[in-house]
Structures are given as C-alpha cells and as structure tokens.
Scaffold this active site. Structure first.
Site, PDB file in Angstrom:
ATOM      1  N   ASN A   1     -22.664  16.876  25.772  1.00 21.98           N
ATOM      2  CA  ASN A   1     -21.361  15.837  25.946  1.00 21.98           C
ATOM      3  C   ASN A   1     -21.773  14.771  26.455  1.00 21.98           C
ATOM      4  O   ASN A   1     -22.794  14.756  27.447  1.00 21.98           O
ATOM      5  CB  ASN A   1     -20.293  16.648  26.682  1.00 21.98           C
ATOM      6  CG  ASN A   1     -20.832  16.831  28.352  1.00 21.98           C
ATOM      7  OD1 ASN A   1     -21.433  17.959  28.703  1.00 21.98           O
ATOM      8  ND2 ASN A   1     -20.169  15.935  29.104  1.00 21.98           N
ATOM      9  N   CYS A   2     -20.948  13.666  26.327  1.00 18.75           N
ATOM     10  CA  CYS A   2     -21.124  12.550  27.053  1.00 18.75           C
ATOM     11  C   CYS A   2     -19.948  12.286  27.867  1.00 18.75           C
ATOM     12  O   CYS A   2     -19.392  13.214  28.403  1.00 18.75           O
ATOM     13  CB  CYS A   2     -21.380  11.201  26.052  1.00 18.75           C
ATOM     14  SG  CYS A   2     -19.893  11.057  24.866  1.00 18.75           S
ATOM     15  N   VAL A   3     -19.462  11.104  28.129  1.00 18.93           N
ATOM     16  CA  VAL A   3     -18.288  10.880  29.100  1.00 18.93           C
ATOM     17  C   VAL A   3     -16.935  11.330  28.373  1.00 18.93           C
ATOM     18  O   VAL A   3     -16.055  11.525  28.868  1.00 18.93           O
ATOM     19  CB  VAL A   3     -18.521   9.154  29.359  1.00 18.93           C
ATOM     20  CG1 VAL A   3     -17.775   8.486  28.285  1.00 18.93           C
ATOM     21  CG2 VAL A   3     -17.413   9.044  30.799  1.00 18.93           C
TER      22      VAL A   3
ATOM     23  N   ARG B   1     -16.901  13.028  24.778  1.00 19.50           N
ATOM     24  CA  ARG B   1     -17.162  13.499  23.414  1.00 19.50           C
ATOM     25  C   ARG B   1     -18.070  14.569  23.712  1.00 19.50           C
ATOM     26  O   ARG B   1     -18.880  14.674  24.484  1.00 19.50           O
ATOM     27  CB  ARG B   1     -17.776  12.765  22.512  1.00 19.50           C
ATOM     28  CG  ARG B   1     -16.851  11.743  21.962  1.00 19.50           C
ATOM     29  CD  ARG B   1     -17.764  10.620  20.971  1.00 19.50           C
ATOM     30  NE  ARG B   1     -17.998   9.370  21.778  1.00 19.50           N
ATOM     31  CZ  ARG B   1     -18.823   8.712  21.343  1.00 19.50           C
ATOM     32  NH1 ARG B   1     -19.271   8.635  20.022  1.00 19.50           N
ATOM     33  NH2 ARG B   1     -19.356   7.475  22.061  1.00 19.50           N
TER      34      ARG B   1
END
Length: 489
Positions: free
Chosen positions: A432-434, A436
């Site tokens: 995951n990113c910030v 998504r």
C-alpha cells in the site's frame, strides 16, 4: 518500467509523510517569533522548535535514501534501510567538493558547482535504489564458512558500499552534465514566471495516474535544480512574493475546488443513490480540504470521466498561474490543505496568503459549475450515475460486513476486498501507499470488481495485466494490516 516507477512513487511517500512534523514544529516556532532578521533569536522556545523542524527539512535526501531502500526491498527489512544510509554516505563523501578537488588535483574553489549541492534528494533516490537492488540480490547469499558471518543481510550494506564506488565514479563525470541540464530546465520554467507555474501545475495533476508527478515535483519543490521552493519557503531564505509560487496555487484547488467538484457529483447523482454518494463525497472532500490528500477524490472520476480529470488539470494550472501572477504565496510541507495553510500563513515569506482563500471561493464556483455542466451535458458516469448497481448491489457478504460492529469495520472491509480480489488462490502480493492498496494477482478475470466496490471505496485502477490498485483513502493502512492478517491465517 512503469510499474517500477510507481513502486518508487509509493516508497517515496514514506519519507514525504515525515515532513508534516517539520511543518508543525517550524510553523509554531515562526508563529512565536516571526522576525525574519533572526528567527528564534528573541525566544528560546521558538528557536528550539525551528531548529527541530529544520533537522528534518535539511536532511530530506537522507530520508529519501532510507525510505526508498526500505520501500523497494522485497522484505521491507531494516537492513535495506541501513544499506540506503550507507550508500548515501559513501557517494556524498566521495563526491563532496573537497574529495573531488583532491581527485582532480585542483583547488576547491575550481570544483564544478554541481558538487557543492551533491547532498540532494536526487542522490538520495539513487542511493535508495542501489541499496534496494543490493538487498534483493544479496540478502540470501551464503558465503564460504570462514566468511559466513558476513552472509545474508549483513552482506547487503557491504555490497551497497561497493556498488556506490562505481556509481560515484560514473557520477564524477555525469553529474555535472545532469546538474546543468536540470538547472537549465528549472531556469527555463522560472523565466516563464506565472506561465511556468501554470505549466507545472497542469503537468503535476496530469501525471498523478502514473505516479511520475513525484519526479516533476522534485525539480521544483526540492533542491535538485536550485529552485527548492519548499525548503526556501520554510527556511525564509527566498524572495517574498516569489518563493512559494510552485505551491500557493494548489491551496485554492485542494481546499475549495475539489470539495466543490464533490458537491457537483453529489447533486448530479441519481436520487436513490445520493445517500451513498454523499458519504463518499463528504469523506473525500474533507480529506482534500483539511489535509490536502486528493487521491480519494481524484480517483473517483479519473478513469470513469477522464474529461473531468483533464479539466481538473487545466484548472490546477490556471490556479498556480493566477497565484503567481498576483504574488500570493503560501507553502506546505505535505500538501495544500487547511493544516499547512494555517501553519504557513504566518511565515516570513507568506505574501497575502488570505487572498488564496478569496481565489479559492472563485475556483469553487468554477469547479462546481464546470463539473456539473459537463456531467449532465455528456452524461458522464460519475458516482451515483452508473447504469449498473455497483453502489447498491452489495453481495450477501458485503451486507454481512456492513452489520459488523463499527470498531471492526476495517476487518470486515478487508475481508470483502480480499475475497473480491480472489483470495489466496489469486493474490500474489499486497502492498500500500498513502491512499491505495497495490495488489498483484495471477488472473485479473478472477477479480470481482463489483464485490470490491460494494465496500464503498472511491475506485479501482487496473494498471497492468496482473496489477490492480484499490483506492481506499488515508485509512488504507488499517485495511492493509487486516488483509495481511487474513493472508497469514
């Protein structure tokens, strides 16, 4: 290649997320003692806070080296982060002005100016990439018995240091050329004044889907090409009314424009779906206004109505151009939301920042009017206007999840999403990113998008034959953690 660049963008979000801490510390410090002749010199508390904040901003390159090495390593292991630091220390020491002067046999004053700024985010990014490659290649290598102590993860920092010797040798000749090109590019944009700021804003938004906006941002926001708009604004070392021109125009868009677009999408939704759309738009719009995190909002219409996203990019460019034209400036350390606006408005280089609020009201009208017109004129499929029942047709599992106690909502949400992705039989990796979830699957046809959407997420992005992104928002980490628990069962 695109997937690799997107992984880089995701990994860079870890160090970038640290910057709000610097904003809070320095913002409060400047608020206490805003005298530009000696910030903090008249108040010990202010000096303490300002110095604490600068400790972060002055070492962005190191944060990038460590964060990128960690994020790009296959196991997210601490030895990868250590290797990123080692790689950075090796190259910045070898290519410092004094070292280059010794290697070239010249006086320090005659060394190319490129090496004066060798401790920059670009070098941090290179260090992080090299360290991650070394980790992925050597973290499981077993050496002969008498060298066994240096096997595996202990070998990674050593190999990173060795690799950076060769990288340093290459950059000894290449870096002055790259530096000159970046400075020329940045200078050419700077010479365009407000038009250059507008072009930057347009391409900044246009590149969001690919994640390449991080590369563009580094030229203007950090000290890669000498512009360093964020660093100079927060340190007060720039020009009032000019420094901050690559940041200020984002405030009217993120605090007013996108929330107004959310309102337009709510008003144009079908009556029976407005209640569900309202909750989605309220959450996304508030995130944009308060924190400046726009992805939950942008991914709502980025792929379902690309015309709207193009308009959004044009309006963002227009906003930056207008703010730069009138020399209205404010800055941010994370993103252009209310928090950073309040903190930055008292800084020495902030120039008529409250005029950005006036501009924001105008852009709210523009966003609302244009979005509502285009949605109804071309029958764009924004949330609540779909012909299918994506928002209403939740499966039995989703209905069961909805009845789960509020404190277990992320557990229930993760269960439905993971099952919609195909579960253990189909999912090969989850990250995951910030905002998504980034998922690799074996078979995209086994993914049930309708089931995933039934959880109320802002959207889904298919980025490859085996790569899918589930847009969740700032709470993505909690969902990712729950999915990780499911995968370990």
């Amino acid at each position: 290649m695109m997937k690799y660049l997107q992984r880089m963008g995701r990994s860079l979000m870890l160090p970038v997320a640290v910057l709000p801490a610097a904003a809070i510390l320095m913002g409060i410090g400047y608020w206490i003692d805003p005298d530009p002749s000696g910030w903090g010199s008249g108040n010990e508390v202010a000096a303490f806070l300002i110095k604490a904040g600068s400790a972060i901003l002055d070492h962005i390159a190191i944060l990038f080296a460590v964060g990128l090495a960690l994020g790009m390593s296959k196991d997210k292991d601490g030895s990868a982060a250590l290797s990123g630091l080692v790689a950075y220390l090796v190259i910045t020491t070898l290519l410092s002005s004094s070292s280059v002067a010794m290697l070239q046999g010249v006086d320090v004053a005659k060394v190319n100016a490129a090496f004066i700024t060798i401790e920059n985010p670009f070098i941090g990014i290179i260090s992080g990439i090299v360290a991650s490659i070394m980790y992925n290649r050597f973290s499981h290598v077993k050496l002969v018995d008498f060298l066994a102590f240096f096997s595996g993860k202990r070998l990674v920092p050593i190999m990173s240091a060795v690799a950076m010797l060769f990288v340093s040798l290459v950059l000894l000749f290449v870096w002055p050329v790259v530096y000159t090109w970046l400075v020329t590019f940045g200078t050419s944009i700077s010479k365009l004044g407000f038009a250059g700021a507008g072009l930057y804003g347009f391409f900044n938004r246009l590149l969001i889907p690919t994640g390449l906006h991080h590369a563009l941002n580094s030229v203007f926001w950090f000290n890669v090409a000498g512009i360093d708009d964020i660093g100079k604004f927060w340190s007060g070392k720039g020009t009032k009314g000019v420094t901050g021109m690559y940041q200020a125009g984002f405030f009217p868009v993120m605090m007013f424009g996108l929330p107004a677009a959310a309102l337009a999408m709510y008003h144009t939704a079908k009556t029976k779906k407005k209640k569900q759309v309202a909750s989605l738009m309220l959450a996304a719009g508030f995130a944009s206004f308060f924190t400046g995190v726009t992805e939950p909002m942008e991914f709502v219409f980025m792929f379902t109505a690309p015309l709207l996203y193009l308009v959004h990019a044009v309006l963002t460019g227009l906003s930056l151009a207008i703010a730069a034209w009138f020399h209205w400036t404010a800055g941010f350390s994370f993103s252009a939301g209310l928090i950073d606006f309040v903190l930055s408005s008292k800084l020495p280089l902030a120039n008529a920042p409250y005029m950005l609020l006036v501009q924001g009201l105008v852009f709210a009208v523009l966003y609302y009017s244009i979005f509502r017109f285009l949605i109804t004129k071309f029958n764009l499929m924004t949330p609540g206007r779909e012909e299918t029942d994506d928002l209403d047709g939740a499966s039995a599992e989703a209905a069961s999840a909805a009845s789960t106690a509020k404190e277990d909502k992320f557990t229930a949400m993760a269960a439905v999403i993971y099952d919609g992705l195909g579960g253990d039989a189909n999912v090969t990796s989850v990250d995951n990113c910030v905002t998504r979830l980034r998922v690799e699957v074996k078979d995209m046809f086994a993914v049930d998008q309708q089931k995933i959407r039934s959880t109320g997420i802002p959207g889904i992005n298919i980025v490859g034959t085996n790569s899918i992104q589930v847009i969740i928002g700032p709470s993505v980490q909690f969902v990712a953690d729950e999915i990780e628990k499911i995968r370990k069962l």
